[in-house]
Write an enzyme that holds these catalytic residues in place. Structure first.
Site, PDB file in Angstrom:
ATOM      1  CE1 TYR A  44      -3.819  -2.403  -0.178  1.00  0.00           C
ATOM      2  CE2 TYR A  44      -3.887  -1.619   2.229  1.00  0.00           C
ATOM      3  CZ  TYR A  44      -4.415  -2.003   1.386  1.00  0.00           C
ATOM      4  OH  TYR A  44      -5.702  -3.541   1.222  1.00  0.00           O
ATOM      5  N   GLY A  45       2.340   0.888   0.196  1.00  0.00           N
ATOM      6  CA  GLY A  45       2.863   2.193   0.807  1.00  0.00           C
ATOM      7  C   GLY A  45       2.523   3.416  -0.430  1.00  0.00           C
ATOM      8  CB  CYS A  76      -2.552  -1.846   7.637  1.00  0.00           C
ATOM      9  SG  CYS A  76      -1.447  -0.788   5.803  1.00  0.00           S
ATOM     10  CB  CYS A 190       5.359   0.018   8.662  1.00  0.00           C
ATOM     11  SG  CYS A 190       4.506  -1.451   7.643  1.00  0.00           S
ATOM     12  CG  HIS A 192       4.450  -5.220   6.934  1.00  0.00           C
ATOM     13  ND1 HIS A 192       3.228  -4.623   6.725  1.00  0.00           N
ATOM     14  CD2 HIS A 192       4.740  -6.863   6.085  1.00  0.00           C
ATOM     15  CE1 HIS A 192       2.780  -5.519   5.395  1.00  0.00           C
ATOM     16  NE2 HIS A 192       2.861  -7.135   5.323  1.00  0.00           N
TER      17      HIS A 192
HETATM   18  N1  DGL Z   1       1.360  -2.169   7.109  1.00  0.00           N
HETATM   19  C1  DGL Z   1       1.708  -1.195   6.243  1.00  0.00           C
HETATM   20  C2  DGL Z   1       1.670  -1.031   7.256  1.00  0.00           C
HETATM   21  O1  DGL Z   1       1.148  -0.778   8.569  1.00  0.00           O
HETATM   22  C3  DGL Z   1       1.718  -1.243   5.213  1.00  0.00           C
HETATM   23  C4  DGL Z   1       2.961  -1.810   4.387  1.00  0.00           C
HETATM   24  C5  DGL Z   1       2.221  -2.042   2.392  1.00  0.00           C
HETATM   25  O2  DGL Z   1       3.332  -0.514   1.895  1.00  0.00           O
HETATM   26  O3  DGL Z   1       1.689  -2.309   2.022  1.00  0.00           O
HETATM   27  O4  DGL Z   1       1.771   0.617   6.833  1.00  0.00           O
END
Ligand code: DGL
Length: 271
Positions: A44-45, A76, A190, A192
């Protein structure tokens, strides 16, 4: 009162939201969970605000219809800082978001210099400007986009080797911005990134010579606490294993089996 079998829906672009799941399991071990990874939309970023908002609102609407959750958590930061308000407007259940843990980092910092690692999309959000205005007044927030960490975290959970040079570069670039030498708290903004916390801490101390007192903070425990508070008094009856669903080809979940099994999920399913 919610049906005891009604799940909590956790949503992320990939496996990052499992850091929230881990914290949630500590406080509500008996709660049925459906974890949804939008692997077809990952990452998504690097997307625009309009792309993320449309995708997240659309998918959460359809998932809520299908799974009838009692609560949804956007696990997220990118999706939450962009689309939380919109999702709350369209869903009729409580929606918990995930935003960078800037407030706890300010409280933990003695030097008043705080780092923020997030995706490109997250660090430019007005939501983060608001958090900065509210909690960082008179102190310093250094923002750095580290999209490479998303891919490394995805690899790690699939049992693949993590490329330490990517992690090292992210930390070195963060420290090189502004008065980074004084930084003593780093927000992992994030979901992740906490999957790489041990590696980041090790590289910071042993490769980059940072003080071992530099703290890496994330919001997972706080979010789990918020979910448990919102669901106080409700009963839970999980039938079987928790579910892990993915958008797009199921093959993209290959390699995740041990990480999922260790967390009490059944095999990945297609949404
Ligand atoms: N896990 C997501 C967050 O907390 C983003 C990872 C992505 O770029 O999709 O921002």
């Amino acid at each position: 009162m919610a049906d005891p079998a009604s799940p909590i829906l956790l949503f992320d672009s990939g496996v990052g939201g499992l850091t929230v799941y881990d914290a949630l399991r500590d406080v509500l071990p008996q709660a049925p969970v459906i974890y949804a990874a939008d692997l077809a939309g990952l990452p998504y970023g690097t997307k625009t605000e309009a792309q993320v908002a449309a995708r997240v609102a659309g998918l959460l609407g359809r998932m809520t219809e299908r799974y009838q959750p009692r609560l949804a958590c956007i696990a997220c930061n990118t999706a939450s800082t962009i689309a939380l308000g919109m999702v709350r407007d369209v869903l009729e259940i409580p929606v918990v978001g995930t935003v960078p843990a800037i407030k706890p980092a300010v409280l933990a910092s003695k030097s008043g210099v705080i780092g923020l690692l997030g995706t490109q999309a997250t660090i430019r959000q007005p939501y983060v400007d608001q958090l900065e205005a509210e909690f960082v007044a008179g102190k310093t927030l250094l923002r750095h986009a580290a999209p490479g960490l998303v891919e490394e975290a995805e690899k790690k959970l699939r049992g693949q080797a993590v490329d330490r040079t990517v992690l090292r570069a992210a930390l070195a670039d963060l420290a090189a911005s502004g008065n980074g030498a004084a930084m003593d708290a780093v927000v992992l903004g994030c979901t992740h990134f906490p999957l790489l916390k041990d590696e980041l801490q090790h590289i910071a101390t042993f490769d980059l010579g940072w003080s071992p007192d530099v703290r890496f903070l994330d919001g997972a425990a706080g979010i789990a606490g918020r979910i448990s508070h919102l669901l106080e008094g409700q009963s839970f009856a999980r039938k079987g294993l928790n579910r892990f669903v993915v958008t797009g080809p199921i093959a993209r979940a290959a390699g995740l089996e041990p990480a999922l099994a260790a967390r009490g999920f059944g095999p990945a399913e297609a949404f």
